[in-house]
Design an enzyme around this catalytic site. Sequence first.
Site, PDB file in Angstrom:
ATOM      1  CG  ASP A 116      62.003 -55.136 -53.117  1.00 60.18           C
ATOM      2  OD1 ASP A 116      62.635 -54.807 -52.103  1.00 60.18           O
ATOM      3  OD2 ASP A 116      61.639 -56.299 -53.351  1.00 60.18           O
ATOM      4  N   GLY A 158      60.597 -52.286 -43.635  1.00 63.35           N
ATOM      5  CA  GLY A 158      60.359 -51.587 -42.364  1.00 63.35           C
ATOM      6  C   GLY A 158      61.544 -50.818 -41.816  1.00 63.35           C
ATOM      7  CD1 TRP A 159      65.136 -52.630 -42.951  1.00 62.20           C
ATOM      8  CD2 TRP A 159      66.869 -51.629 -43.963  1.00 62.20           C
ATOM      9  NE1 TRP A 159      66.036 -53.603 -43.306  1.00 62.20           N
ATOM     10  CE2 TRP A 159      67.107 -53.023 -43.930  1.00 62.20           C
ATOM     11  CE3 TRP A 159      67.815 -50.802 -44.561  1.00 62.20           C
ATOM     12  CZ2 TRP A 159      68.253 -53.597 -44.463  1.00 62.20           C
ATOM     13  CZ3 TRP A 159      68.959 -51.373 -45.092  1.00 62.20           C
ATOM     14  CH2 TRP A 159      69.177 -52.762 -45.040  1.00 62.20           C
ATOM     15  CG  ASP A 168      60.497 -61.233 -48.534  1.00 60.58           C
ATOM     16  OD1 ASP A 168      60.483 -60.014 -48.301  1.00 60.58           O
ATOM     17  OD2 ASP A 168      60.915 -61.724 -49.594  1.00 60.58           O
TER      18      ASP A 168
HETATM   19  C1  GLA Z   1      61.846 -59.006 -52.030  1.00 61.30           C
HETATM   20  C2  GLA Z   1      60.424 -58.606 -51.626  1.00 61.30           C
HETATM   21  C3  GLA Z   1      59.462 -59.696 -52.042  1.00 61.30           C
HETATM   22  C4  GLA Z   1      59.549 -59.922 -53.545  1.00 61.30           C
HETATM   23  C5  GLA Z   1      60.970 -60.242 -53.948  1.00 61.30           C
HETATM   24  C6  GLA Z   1      61.138 -60.268 -55.454  1.00 61.30           C
HETATM   25  O1  GLA Z   1      62.270 -60.128 -51.318  1.00 61.30           O
HETATM   26  O2  GLA Z   1      60.355 -58.376 -50.244  1.00 61.30           O
HETATM   27  O3  GLA Z   1      58.141 -59.343 -51.685  1.00 61.30           O
HETATM   28  O4  GLA Z   1      59.098 -58.759 -54.196  1.00 61.30           O
HETATM   29  O5  GLA Z   1      61.891 -59.270 -53.426  1.00 61.30           O
HETATM   30  O6  GLA Z   1      62.459 -60.478 -55.852  1.00 61.30           O
END
Ligand code: GLA
Length: 398
Positions: free
Chosen positions: A153, A202-203, A223
């Site tokens: 992430d 998606g950046w 999200d």
């Molecule tokens: C980002 C991701 C989520 C989740 C949170 C966890 O927002 O896009 O899917 O993994 O972090 O902190």
Amino acid sequence: MSISRSYVNAFILLALSSAALGSPVLAQDSTLAATPPMGWNSWNHFAGRVSDADVRAAADALVSSGMRDAGYIYVNIDDTWEGTRDAQGVIQTNNKFPDMKALADYVHSKGLKLGIYSGPGPKTCAGFEASYQHEDQDAKSYAAWGIDYLKYDLCSFRNIMRQQAPHDQEKQNAMMKEAYEKMHKALLATGRPIVYSLCQYGWDDVWKWGPNVGGNLWRTTDDINDTYTRMADIGFSQLGLAKYAAPGHWNDPDMLEVGNGGMTGDEYRTHMSLWAILAAPLLAGNDLSKMTPETLSILTNKEVIAVDQDPLGKQGDRASAVGMTEIWTKPLSGGAVAAGLFNRDDAEHSVTLHLRDIGFEAGAKVRDLWKHEDVSATHGSYTVTVPPHGVVMLKVSR
Ligand code: GLA
């Protein structure tokens, strides 16, 4: 060593040597994520509260509910498992996860696979320790624990990008790709097949370069949350991405919210059907130990799952839209086509599927995948009433 295992190893070696020569990094092997990954992820329900006990309970429930046998194999721990690093820089778990290797052994003993979460920045989105400048070490820890899937992430790496290349978007994008490729190489070097899930919302049109940095799947959006509005915004905005999906490489419109309580049954059926047509990963995000029969029946509809998991590996797209109704189709193996008749309005609507519009003659076999029954389209079309925010999901074959 079995033939398939030695083939996989040969493929990994090939990938490593081509990486060393500076050519594009290959995916870890051709069988990893051959169909969109299916399983469960802790974030949508448990968020920062997830513990070892919750993950074990999820694994138990996947087996006892029949979800494992329906294809839900990955048990993915999202953010907040991370502790600090020891004096050698080796990542430790925090006290919610006393022994990650033991947890992996438990999950594997159930015929399931274990996923974990990190990111290229110094901190994760929830502010826990991430992999910046410890990529090789972390990949080794994951492999030693028996991890099978990594969600990576972007989060705080954005600050590094901004600091190191202020106002230079091109350079920042290059840094982002490099960071994702770096962890991919670290995963490859462990020799353990680990599904690699890119999460950077998606950046920079990630679908265009995700495979080149080793991604098996990549988030295409910000999200999801457990509302019809957000789910529909994400799902119905996936237009035009179909050509970037293929076995081993999937667009990821985020995890499922089915069963979390914020949508109606019709809305959750829309969620599941749309994700299947999009060949999206099916990662349940609910509390599996407390599922209603309706939630379980939505998640385990084998005919809808078969659309998602079809071996042809083609993502579907929108075929037509009339007012607030949309027909989305997905090519399936054997010349069949899945068709989702969606109604995005607050009132019910009648929707007609003309078979010739999707390449079929009158008399083709049409099956309703939620009712589990064949329906009649003898005159070359099928007209049906679709409930508000609902779907009628069909499979058409010769
Ligand atoms: C980002 C991701 C989520 C989740 C949170 C966890 O927002 O896009 O899917 O993994 O972090 O902190």
